[in-house]
Motif scaffolding. Structure first.
Motif, mmCIF file in Angstrom:
data_model
loop_
_atom_site.group_PDB
_atom_site.id
_atom_site.type_symbol
_atom_site.label_atom_id
_atom_site.label_comp_id
_atom_site.label_asym_id
_atom_site.label_seq_id
_atom_site.Cartn_x
_atom_site.Cartn_y
_atom_site.Cartn_z
ATOM 1 N N ARG A 240 11.262 14.691 8.018
ATOM 2 C CA ARG A 240 11.361 13.462 8.808
ATOM 3 C C ARG A 240 11.373 12.267 7.868
ATOM 4 N NH1 ARG A 240 7.254 16.366 11.544
ATOM 5 N NH2 ARG A 240 7.863 17.127 13.618
ATOM 6 N N ALA A 241 12.080 11.239 8.279
ATOM 7 C CA ALA A 241 12.070 9.961 7.572
ATOM 8 C C ALA A 241 11.952 8.859 8.615
ATOM 9 C CB ALA A 241 13.333 9.787 6.739
ATOM 10 N N SER A 242 11.224 7.809 8.288
ATOM 11 C CA SER A 242 10.949 6.777 9.296
ATOM 12 C C SER A 242 10.920 5.397 8.659
ATOM 13 C CB SER A 242 9.603 7.034 9.984
ATOM 14 O OG SER A 242 9.551 8.322 10.541
ATOM 15 N N TYR A 243 11.382 4.419 9.430
ATOM 16 C CA TYR A 243 11.232 3.005 9.118
ATOM 17 C C TYR A 243 10.429 2.370 10.241
ATOM 18 C CZ TYR A 243 15.089 3.861 5.877
ATOM 19 O OH TYR A 243 15.885 4.362 4.890
ATOM 20 N N MET A 244 9.534 1.450 9.896
ATOM 21 C CA MET A 244 8.709 0.836 10.938
ATOM 22 C C MET A 244 8.507 -0.650 10.651
ATOM 23 S SD MET A 244 5.177 2.700 9.847
ATOM 24 C CE MET A 244 4.713 2.835 8.125
ATOM 25 N N PHE A 245 8.304 -1.373 11.737
ATOM 26 C CA PHE A 245 8.109 -2.822 11.644
ATOM 27 C C PHE A 245 7.206 -3.252 12.803
ATOM 28 C CE2 PHE A 245 9.292 -7.217 12.628
ATOM 29 C CZ PHE A 245 9.129 -7.810 11.385
ATOM 30 N N ARG A 246 6.203 -4.068 12.487
ATOM 31 C CA ARG A 246 5.297 -4.558 13.535
ATOM 32 C C ARG A 246 4.888 -5.997 13.250
ATOM 33 N NH1 ARG A 246 0.063 -1.214 13.908
ATOM 34 N NH2 ARG A 246 -0.460 -2.408 12.028
ATOM 35 N N HIS B 74 -2.405 -17.104 13.759
ATOM 36 C CA HIS B 74 -2.716 -15.936 12.918
ATOM 37 C C HIS B 74 -1.542 -14.970 13.028
ATOM 38 C CE1 HIS B 74 -5.452 -12.263 11.905
ATOM 39 N NE2 HIS B 74 -4.682 -12.623 10.890
ATOM 40 N N LEU B 75 -0.918 -14.687 11.877
ATOM 41 C CA LEU B 75 0.264 -13.838 11.841
ATOM 42 C C LEU B 75 0.011 -12.640 10.936
ATOM 43 C CD1 LEU B 75 3.317 -13.461 12.558
ATOM 44 C CD2 LEU B 75 3.824 -14.736 10.443
ATOM 45 N N ASN B 76 0.351 -11.461 11.456
ATOM 46 C CA ASN B 76 0.251 -10.237 10.663
ATOM 47 C C ASN B 76 1.551 -9.458 10.823
ATOM 48 O OD1 ASN B 76 -0.399 -7.134 10.499
ATOM 49 N ND2 ASN B 76 -2.059 -8.146 9.370
ATOM 50 N N ILE B 77 2.227 -9.226 9.712
ATOM 51 C CA ILE B 77 3.507 -8.517 9.729
ATOM 52 C C ILE B 77 3.388 -7.262 8.875
ATOM 53 C CG2 ILE B 77 5.969 -8.651 9.193
ATOM 54 C CD1 ILE B 77 5.801 -11.660 9.486
ATOM 55 N N LEU B 78 3.846 -6.153 9.419
ATOM 56 C CA LEU B 78 3.829 -4.876 8.710
ATOM 57 C C LEU B 78 5.240 -4.304 8.677
ATOM 58 C CD1 LEU B 78 2.140 -2.315 7.591
ATOM 59 C CD2 LEU B 78 2.374 -1.470 9.928
ATOM 60 N N ALA B 79 5.685 -3.877 7.506
ATOM 61 C CA ALA B 79 6.954 -3.176 7.357
ATOM 62 C C ALA B 79 6.711 -1.974 6.467
ATOM 63 C CB ALA B 79 8.024 -4.087 6.768
ATOM 64 N N ASN C 47 4.653 4.161 2.627
ATOM 65 C CA ASN C 47 4.657 2.909 1.868
ATOM 66 C C ASN C 47 4.761 1.751 2.856
ATOM 67 O OD1 ASN C 47 5.133 3.867 -1.143
ATOM 68 N ND2 ASN C 47 6.486 5.084 0.175
ATOM 69 N N THR C 48 3.818 0.825 2.784
ATOM 70 C CA THR C 48 3.820 -0.306 3.710
ATOM 71 C C THR C 48 3.609 -1.604 2.940
ATOM 72 O OG1 THR C 48 1.429 -0.082 4.110
ATOM 73 C CG2 THR C 48 2.928 1.069 5.616
ATOM 74 N N ARG D 191 0.851 -1.189 0.000
ATOM 75 C CA ARG D 191 0.000 0.000 0.000
ATOM 76 C C ARG D 191 0.890 1.243 0.000
ATOM 77 N NH1 ARG D 191 -5.233 2.001 1.811
ATOM 78 N NH2 ARG D 191 -4.993 4.100 2.653
ATOM 79 N N THR D 192 0.503 2.206 -0.811
ATOM 80 C CA THR D 192 1.196 3.486 -0.835
ATOM 81 C C THR D 192 0.168 4.600 -0.690
ATOM 82 O OG1 THR D 192 2.743 4.907 -2.065
ATOM 83 C CG2 THR D 192 1.106 3.690 -3.358
ATOM 84 N N SER D 193 0.560 5.643 0.007
ATOM 85 C CA SER D 193 -0.340 6.769 0.250
ATOM 86 C C SER D 193 0.466 8.057 0.215
ATOM 87 C CB SER D 193 -1.036 6.625 1.609
ATOM 88 O OG SER D 193 -1.730 7.817 1.961
ATOM 89 N N TYR D 194 -0.059 9.042 -0.506
ATOM 90 C CA TYR D 194 0.570 10.361 -0.564
ATOM 91 C C TYR D 194 -0.441 11.374 -0.035
ATOM 92 C CZ TYR D 194 3.179 14.409 -2.229
ATOM 93 O OH TYR D 194 3.885 15.589 -2.298
ATOM 94 N N GLY D 195 -0.092 11.984 1.098
ATOM 95 C CA GLY D 195 -1.005 12.918 1.742
ATOM 96 C C GLY D 195 -0.486 14.341 1.715
ATOM 97 N N VAL D 196 -1.410 15.285 1.724
ATOM 98 C CA VAL D 196 -1.084 16.705 1.683
ATOM 99 C C VAL D 196 -1.920 17.441 2.719
ATOM 100 C CG1 VAL D 196 -1.176 18.815 0.301
ATOM 101 C CG2 VAL D 196 -0.431 16.685 -0.752
#
Length: 929
Positions: A478-484, A423-428, A410-411, A363-368
């Protein structure tokens, strides 16, 4: 026909040739928890391991103000303060105050982050979920330090177009007055002041002056409000849409003040194939604020103005007030009627998702978030008060502001279910963000055309009559990396782990990146075999979490030594002399992230098919390395101090929500009781005490270890020196301690200060803790009922245990100031048993921070009450209407408090000319075609 909807049991009905059909959906307690929106996705509530407060649609739809944040008041874990000012934005705090800077939570509207939602029409909102603990907020890293409020707007559903209209008209009014002296009381008060000063009494017959001028009444009104919205929603197999337009208008309770807002929203989703979807959530808001009512001197003059003066003389000219420190408040509102602040805000995002293979989605999202602001004011010539209320020539002011933020996210999500066991759900994901602000201001005088439609800076005759200044642009990136990871075993044992790395331009290269982990576990005890046969137990879940979040809310470029234009300075850079420049601000290349660490323990309980539910949490949040400005060690000349990391604060407390809903009978009813309690304490302040005084007030606060953050600081008192014997007795006490006199400034009739340090004399060292501005308990009680088309909703909110310091109560900067009516019973030689001390200019009883100006801030109010009636379907079907409901709504209809001011609803407890609280009554209808 089979009818299904998330949160309700699926029903099958026979059409049998019917064109219009009414189906009463039955709530399904096991499915209701499927609609909780969390960071970058959704979860069943039964699978949540974090602490989340859900604001239901009926709470939001009951808001008759312009900001949906009002619906958060009284809810578990939240402290919300509203204002009666037109278009005002509520102040929201989640689980206390944990920073020395901006403690505002972040709002995430349809996936786009922002600092407020004043551009949103509450009727466009489908749900609000408040993420409170670190496990729930850590996925937002630095933006989640003060909590996260997820806002989801309405979307279309597949089916024929549905046209909906909602409209209301009403009025608002001041719910409480400030009890100042009337005309005869003021004359008597001035006689008391003169007598205490050894002067001749100016008013021979005080009772003959009657009530005099009610300044508050002269400048207030019942302000009209209106709120209208039209929406169309629907969809097909390939497109879902929801389009709406709304108009909100609010005339302030002050004369010549108002706020209006147009909103337009388009939420569409397009299914391009089985695996690809795109969509957009777009919002445009255009608002106007007319008139100015935020002047400190305006409110001060309302409360201190002499009731023996009228707003205008017989010739219709504005009268000046009794002293030069005050302005004519009625004139001020009239003179500022030409002020206008227009804001155009575009907010939204476009997004796309691609299911690469089954269970794996990109999924990608561009917000303003784009905001353009323009304020301007044309003022003519007047001279009411040469010091503070005069204009020697026609003037025109205009300011432009532009704020532009973009957010690209972008996720990649992997979701897999293995039978009924795993049940496994991984987000990066990766996100980037850039915010830019800039502005331009101009002031001109002697303008040639005095016309509000043609006023402009260019009409000033000479360059000397014009000043133009640009606001230095600021850029934040800002720049960010995330993992869940979310894992569920047998739908009973739950585990969540999150890691987010944030890089911010607010910090230098030494500490630019911050890393924020979290972990949480949950156990659905009710799913265990030994409880499966317990019919009355619907749900029992125990959960716990730990996590860290960061905060970067400071000025830009703190880590760099910046050069400024300064006439008095000359600088040498690389061997070359540069005139009129210098470094005047300190820098800190080692400034680093403020960091909060939080532990949360809680449980969720459902009984009797979840008709009775209970949610309970204990939290402990410690914030360290606070971002704050400290004095430069050893002092400095010409250098402004900058931010440092110092100190820590702890917030801890309990939260609960109890709800009962019975829909089994023709008469349906339910209630919800929510409450929060928290303790705020400074745990590290480098063994120092910092004292702050709000500008032009007696409101003094302090910060030190072991005390609440910003507690009230001043002198405690213990009665009045009513006789000479009282003075002698305390001076004798002083001599017993080795001092000459107990209080060198004290006279008969003055307050007796408490000798806190026990040295026998009153000094500045005797100032002490006067109270905690933070309430010990905040809560709400909601009740809903419906019967044969009638529906009733009541929502009470309250706050208890906090203190409020009222600056106006002993503000006697001029001996002619009007005062609170309590001061009419002031000490004089003829009235030694008076309630209040001696009133005289320069006495120790006024103009200082004293405990007599600290009051209980407790209140209980009926925040919202709504009674509605839905007309029978058989009537509506005959005229082609799907649904018609009419209602009457009242806000702040009942308000109980002993506070001696307009309102005790003040976030930091410092009442410095606070805007009056308003109530409202509205009549409206909801129509669906």
């Amino acid at each position: 026909m089979v009818i299904s909807y998330i949160g309700y049991k699926t029903q099958e009905v026979v059409l049998d040739g019917q064109k219009h059909l009414k189906v009463m959906m039955e709530e399904d307690s096991k499915a209701l928890d499927e609609v909780v929106v969390v960071g970058y996705g959704t979860q069943r509530k039964s699978d949540l391991t974090g602490s989340v407060t859900t604001i239901k649609l009926k709470d939001i739809s009951g808001i008759r103000g312009g900001n949906a944040g009002e619906a958060l008041q009284g809810k578990s874990g939240l402290t919300v303060v509203t204002s009666g000012a037109p278009g005002a934005t509520p102040t929201v705090r989640i689980r206390g105050i944990g920073t020395d800077g901006d403690a505002t939570p972040v709002y995430v509207v349809d996936g786009v982050m922002t600092n407020n939602i004043d551009f949103l029409n509450p009727k466009d909102i489908e749900s609000m979920n408040v993420l409170k603990d670190a496990s729930a907020t850590a996925i937002y890293g630095s933006r989640g330090a003060n909590g996260v409020i997820m806002v989801t707007t309405k979307r279309g559903e597949s089916g024929k177009p549905v046209v909906s209209y909602s409209g209301s008209e009403g009025f608002q009014y001041i719910i409480d007055n400030y009890d100042v002296c009337n005309g005869s009381e003021y004359a008597r008060l001035m006689n008391i002041v003169a007598q205490n000063s050894g002067q001749e009494q100016p008013y021979g017959n005080p009772s003959g002056y009657g009530k005099g001028t009610d300044w508050l009444g002269e400048m207030t009104r019942n302000g009209w409000t209106r709120d209208h919205q039209l929406s169309v929603s629907g969809g097909s197999e390939s497109v879902n849409y929801n389009v709406s337009a709304g108009y909100f208008k609010q005339n302030g309770v002050w004369e010549n003040t108002s706020y209006d807002r147009w909103t337009f929203r388009i939420n569409n989703e397009y299914k391009l194939s089985k695996s690809i979807r795109i969509g957009h959530n777009l919002n445009l808001a255009v608002s106007n604020s007319d008139g100015r009512s935020d002047s400190y001197r305006l409110m001060r003059s309302v409360l201190s103005g002499s009731p023996l003066i009228t707003p205008q003389n017989e010739q219709g000219e504005w009268n000046s007030m009794q002293n030069g420190d005050l302005i004519n408040p009625v004139a001020e509102l009239a003179l500022n009627a030409g002020y206008n602040n227009k804001r155009i805000r575009f907010f939204g995002n476009v997004w796309g998702s691609w299911e690469i293979v089954k269970g794996l989605t990109f999924r990608t999202s561009y917000g303003v978030d784009w905001l353009h602001g323009y304020e301007h004011q044309l003022k003519g010539i007047y001279n009411i008060n040469p010091s503070h209320q005069s204009n020697s020539s026609n003037t025109f002011m205009e300011n432009y502001a532009l704020e532009n933020t973009w957010l690209w996210e972008n996720t990649l999500t992997y979701d897999r279910l293995w039978g009924n066991t795993h049940h496994l759900n991984i987000l990066a994901g990766f996100t980037s963000e850039k915010a830019r602000t800039q502005g331009l201001g101009a002031n001109s005088r002697n303008i040639l055309m005095y016309d509000k439609d043609y006023g402009m800076t260019a009409t000033a005759p000479t360059d000397a009559d014009r000043t133009v200044a640009a606001v230095k642009p600021t850029i934040t990136t800002r720049a960010s990396y995330m993992f869940r990871v979310n894992y569920s075993l047998k739908d009973r044992y739950l585990f969540t782990a999150t890691m987010r790395a944030d890089g911010s331009s607010k910090f230098g290269k030494n500490n630019r990146w911050g890393y924020f982990p979290s972990a949480a576990v949950g156990w659905r005890v009710s799913e265990e075999a030994f409880l499966k046969d317990v019919d009355w137990l619907s749900n029992l879940k125990i959960r716990g979490s730990w996590g860290q979040t960061g905060n970067d809310k400071i000025q830009d470029n703190v880590s760099y030594a910046l050069v400024s234009m300064v006439d008095e300075y000359h600088a040498v850079f690389n061997g070359q002399v540069y005139p009129d420049v210098g470094i005047v601000n300190a820098s800190n290349p080692d400034i680093k992230w403020e960091r909060s660490e939080q532990v949360d323990l809680g449980f969720d309980l459902g009984l009797f098919n979840s008709m009775l539910t209970l949610e309970f949490d204990y939290f402990n949040r410690k914030t360290k390395d606070l971002l704050m400005i400290l004095p430069i060690k050893g002092g400095s000349v010409g250098i402004t101090p900058t931010y440092s990391n110092a100190g820590s604060v702890r917030n801890s407390g309990f939260e609960f929500t109890v709800a009962w809903q019975d829909n089994r009978h023709p008469f349906n009813y339910g209630f919800t009781f929510s409450g929060s309690t928290f303790k705020n304490e400074v745990t590290d302040w480098k063994n120092q005490k910092t004292i702050s005084t709000a500008w032009s007030t007696n409101l003094q606060t302090a910060k030190e270890e072991g005390k609440p953050f910003g507690y009230f600081y001043g002198y405690k008192t213990q009665g009045i020196y009513r006789t000479q014997a009282d003075l002698d007795r305390w001076n004798e006490y002083a001599r017993s301690k080795g001092a000459d006199v107990y209080h060198s400034e004290a006279q008969l009739g003055d307050l007796i200060y408490v000798d806190v340090d026990g040295d026998g004399r009153i000094t500045a060292e005797d100032q002490t803790d006067l109270g905690n501005p933070y309430p010990k308990f905040t809560g709400s009680l909601g009740f809903n009922a419906s019967w044969k088309g009638f529906d009733l909703y009541l929502d009470f909110t309250g706050s208890f245990g906090g203190k409020v310091m009222n600056n106006s109560y002993n503000d006697f900067t001029s001996v002619t100031n009007n005062m609170h009516r309590d001061w009419c019973d002031s000490w004089t030689p003829e009235n030694p048993d008076a309630v209040m001390p001696r009133l005289a200019g320069g006495s120790i009883n006024v103009g200082r921070t004293l405990d007599i100006m600290v009051f209980d801030g407790d209140y209980l109010k009926l925040r919202s009450a709504e009674l509605g009636y839905t007309l029978p379907d058989e009537w509506m079907n005959k005229i082609g209407i799907g649904r018609l409901r009419i209602y009457v709504n009242a806000s702040n209809l009942l308000y109980f408090t002993k506070y001696k001011g307009f309102t005790p609803e003040i976030m930091d407890g410092q009442d410095s000319n606070t805007y009056p609280m308003a109530g409202s009554v509205n009549f409206g209808l909801n129509l669906t075609l």
